[in-house]
Design a protein around this motif. Sequence first.
Motif, short mmCIF file in Angstrom:
data_model
loop_
_atom_site.label_atom_id
_atom_site.label_comp_id
_atom_site.label_asym_id
_atom_site.label_seq_id
_atom_site.Cartn_x
_atom_site.Cartn_y
_atom_site.Cartn_z
N THR A 1 0.82 -1.21 0.00
CA THR A 1 0.00 0.00 0.00
C THR A 1 0.85 1.25 0.00
O THR A 1 0.30 2.35 -0.08
CB THR A 1 -0.87 0.04 1.27
OG1 THR A 1 -0.01 -0.05 2.41
CG2 THR A 1 -1.88 -1.09 1.27
N LEU B 1 -8.32 -7.43 -0.30
CA LEU B 1 -9.03 -6.38 0.44
C LEU B 1 -8.29 -5.95 1.70
O LEU B 1 -8.46 -4.81 2.16
CB LEU B 1 -10.45 -6.84 0.76
CG LEU B 1 -11.38 -6.96 -0.45
CD1 LEU B 1 -12.80 -7.25 0.01
CD2 LEU B 1 -11.35 -5.70 -1.30
N LEU C 1 -5.27 -5.28 1.79
CA LEU C 1 -4.49 -4.16 1.29
C LEU C 1 -5.39 -2.97 0.97
O LEU C 1 -5.15 -1.85 1.40
CB LEU C 1 -3.69 -4.56 0.04
CG LEU C 1 -2.32 -5.21 0.30
CD1 LEU C 1 -2.46 -6.56 0.96
CD2 LEU C 1 -1.52 -5.32 -0.98
N GLY C 2 -6.45 -3.25 0.21
CA GLY C 2 -7.30 -2.16 -0.27
C GLY C 2 -8.00 -1.42 0.86
O GLY C 2 -8.01 -0.19 0.92
N LEU C 3 -8.60 -2.19 1.78
CA LEU C 3 -9.29 -1.55 2.91
C LEU C 3 -8.30 -1.13 3.99
O LEU C 3 -8.54 -0.16 4.72
CB LEU C 3 -10.35 -2.50 3.48
CG LEU C 3 -11.47 -2.87 2.50
CD1 LEU C 3 -12.40 -3.92 3.12
CD2 LEU C 3 -12.28 -1.64 2.11
N GLU D 1 -5.34 0.15 3.47
CA GLU D 1 -4.79 1.46 3.10
C GLU D 1 -5.75 2.58 3.50
O GLU D 1 -5.33 3.64 3.95
CB GLU D 1 -4.55 1.52 1.58
CG GLU D 1 -3.93 2.84 1.17
CD GLU D 1 -3.65 2.92 -0.32
OE1 GLU D 1 -4.35 2.21 -1.10
OE2 GLU D 1 -2.75 3.67 -0.71
N ARG D 2 -7.05 2.32 3.32
CA ARG D 2 -8.02 3.35 3.69
C ARG D 2 -8.01 3.63 5.20
O ARG D 2 -8.54 4.63 5.65
CB ARG D 2 -9.41 2.95 3.23
CG ARG D 2 -9.58 3.05 1.72
CD ARG D 2 -10.98 2.71 1.24
NE ARG D 2 -12.03 3.29 2.05
CZ ARG D 2 -12.40 4.57 2.03
NH1 ARG D 2 -11.81 5.39 1.21
NH2 ARG D 2 -13.34 5.01 2.82
#
Lengths: 249, 249, 249, 249
Positions: free
Chosen positions: A138, A168, A170-172, A174-175
């Motif tokens: 990320t 996810l 990684l994706g969530l 990072e958020r």
Amino acid sequence: MDEFAVETLAEPSLSDPVLIEGLPGVGHVGKLAAEHLLEEFESEPIRRLYSEHFPPQVNVEDGRAKLACAELHAVEADDQDLLVLTGDHQPQESTGHYRLTDRVLDIATELGVDRVFALGGVPTGELIDEYDVIGAATDDGVIDELETAGVEFREDQPAGGIVGVSGLLLGLGERRDLDAACLMGETSGYLVDPKSARAVLEVLEAAIGFEVEFDSLEERADEMEEVVQKIQQMEGGQQATDDNLRYIG
Amino acid sequence: MDEFAVETLAEPSLSDPVLIEGLPGVGHVGKLAAEHLLEEFESEPIRRLYSEHFPPQVNVEDGRAKLACAELHAVEADDQDLLVLTGDHQPQESTGHYRLTDRVLDIATELGVDRVFALGGVPTGELIDEYDVIGAATDDGVIDELETAGVEFREDQPAGGIVGVSGLLLGLGERRDLDAACLMGETSGYLVDPKSARAVLEVLEAAIGFEVEFDSLEERADEMEEVVQKIQQMEGGQQATDDNLRYIG
Amino acid sequence: MDEFAVETLAEPSLSDPVLIEGLPGVGHVGKLAAEHLLEEFESEPIRRLYSEHFPPQVNVEDGRAKLACAELHAVEADDQDLLVLTGDHQPQESTGHYRLTDRVLDIATELGVDRVFALGGVPTGELIDEYDVIGAATDDGVIDELETAGVEFREDQPAGGIVGVSGLLLGLGERRDLDAACLMGETSGYLVDPKSARAVLEVLEAAIGFEVEFDSLEERADEMEEVVQKIQQMEGGQQATDDNLRYIG
Amino acid sequence: MDEFAVETLAEPSLSDPVLIEGLPGVGHVGKLAAEHLLEEFESEPIRRLYSEHFPPQVNVEDGRAKLACAELHAVEADDQDLLVLTGDHQPQESTGHYRLTDRVLDIATELGVDRVFALGGVPTGELIDEYDVIGAATDDGVIDELETAGVEFREDQPAGGIVGVSGLLLGLGERRDLDAACLMGETSGYLVDPKSARAVLEVLEAAIGFEVEFDSLEERADEMEEVVQKIQQMEGGQQATDDNLRYIG
């Protein structure tokens, strides 16, 4: 049961734990790696997570039925505390993946996690001699760190992105401003692959700072080797290929 | 209609009823066994459960349309009250299975149930001479009891776990501290199998303590036998196998 | 994350912006056209939209993971402000399409949009010499205007209607009294088709009033041409057809 | 848009209207029959129903895009008011079917409906000479009435029950104490079948009490006849069968 039910099994105090995910996936690389950590170090299950987003299923072992779930384990990897996520199932459907991963991150951050490693395999379609580990992360700082630890970051790999809970995280993650990386051992995709799991763990050793024995993974690798050789003999000495091996995903 | 609609058809007083589930599944073993109990003993439908998680379908018999549903029947099995769950459909999708099973357990516990038997079949892939009954349970005490009644608990069977409402009655039942077991009659998987249903019921007789006639199940078994023989004759006297029989699941 | 998460990346003031949609679809015509606008004009991403209705996936580029999302870009096309919607994914499932499109329209109308162009391809099943652009619109006035710009409106095309976000931008846009049109470049359906994207953009130039260079699209078209020729040579000089080309949808 | 959006197009006063449903299905029998009523009698669309449970799609006719919807029409069939439900789509997924049907019944009962006829086809798998109409109903009184009108009620037909909105109008209609019946014209299943639609309408004429012309349906039947003959000639004079006709469902 609501959408999720979380059981607290223990409340150990963890010091800056790192979340390690090893749910089922390509070559079961992530699952083998995560379970190897549980076996080799002091470990204890601390949370069990049930969800209507898992398959409607119980697994049965020695006659005991166990509802589909994911478990978080506290693991002491030398001086580093780990929080290891294991289980036998990925969620069903898109929304299930998003919601389960979000719930896992809720629990992990409550327990003090700010670094995440998702472990998995990346399929190459052919049997492998040298097990490279491909990475995705990320954050550029994490990429630099992991390159030092031997991870390869490639321009256009993995080509199809990373799907499921690993992606996810990684994706969530990072958020939520977590440092998250996915370590993907190259693997044929046709076999459960303990050698690829070892390659992933060796990178993790360097990245996090612990040392683990690999004898039991090597034994499993030898067993798999024998399976492959038997298949090759049955096929009249040909190389094991796409045509005679089943894809494990 | 909301997500569920429950109709109360009767309010008999039940004494420590045991929940018996027989929804459609492999070889229709559980369904045949549950329906046999309704036929052989005094029985009365007491709850009807509609849900948007069932297929959008009415069944038609003699011109009368009946919305997809599951029914709970009060059954007097000698001295033991049973609550028997029957129906023609499994829910659609994962969440539907979880929510329907939860709703059934809500109703069952309200009616005083604290023991559950899910009935079903386990496919062997070949025609069967001796009908073993495989078990899975939520509790070691239940396993011991059922072994005495003739149930086999095997290290790694059923290999794929137990899916659908049967599986979740164990998984969600355990979370409510119910004693729950699944009794799975071995069956080829290719035929509706009244003999396997009888094997399951014989174990249930021993486990719960009642006696039931099997004449009508034997008649259905004889009819199935004739069907198999006809198929074998059409196939030139070969054994009925995977290739010429359709899987019933 | 809730059902949707919208990140504000910038807050430029836009003057009567026109919404242009180019998500993936037949021949990636809409996506190529929308991305070409971002490259050729001054552009800036201003909103990023995440949703549990997208696939549970991160894309990876140079090792950096990026959660599945759609992006709105502010684009200055000569004197006309555009709001260009791009992304790598369509939503999963019906409800996801409806809800994502509704959310996009919420944001677009907040930013002052009252005209919408959905860009896409319409598959013809054969390789194409002359790239017609087929249209559909919410309003007869829009149809007249676009006919002047060279769009063909046909009695019964596209035969299967328009599916996905493009279709719903018209359907849900009309319910909000927006003028919405879909411009569909004819394309074989077997190849990523930059020539079809150019045809669509030429119509858009005339309809909205801007001028754009096509050199980079032509280069991509030449590259595709070479790919087709190689395939034809491998196939022994035959015409590229349904049998040797993969459908891109 | 919420889960549903209902547009009121007109508010005629209806006297004891009967709900007639003709959404797409086997042989498009129900759809043909319902649309024939709209053409032959005075009719007016009065409600339009949009839903995220329909496919994410617009249909396009002469360039005008129209969001997937269902429509209720007020029809004066001689002395009998009808409320005719038409559309181009069935809902997606189980829950969508249940919820849409419930919404339709809400609107219909508000408008004074207490009798429902769902129209459809029942596939026989072979081309048909004599078009019987099979029935299913929620009530024995309705069955008696319809038998007089020429409907056949068979012990075990339709074998697979009735799926989709037609089935649920009976299933959910009964739960609201509506008299509901499904009239299913026998049809091969391979062709759009105006003759089967006529057979269904003839029964409806007798059951409700109106008279309708069939000229336009006969013309469409003749056109279909020519199509079948052409197919048969192409096939070298063979009978049109499963192998050379496409199933319409």
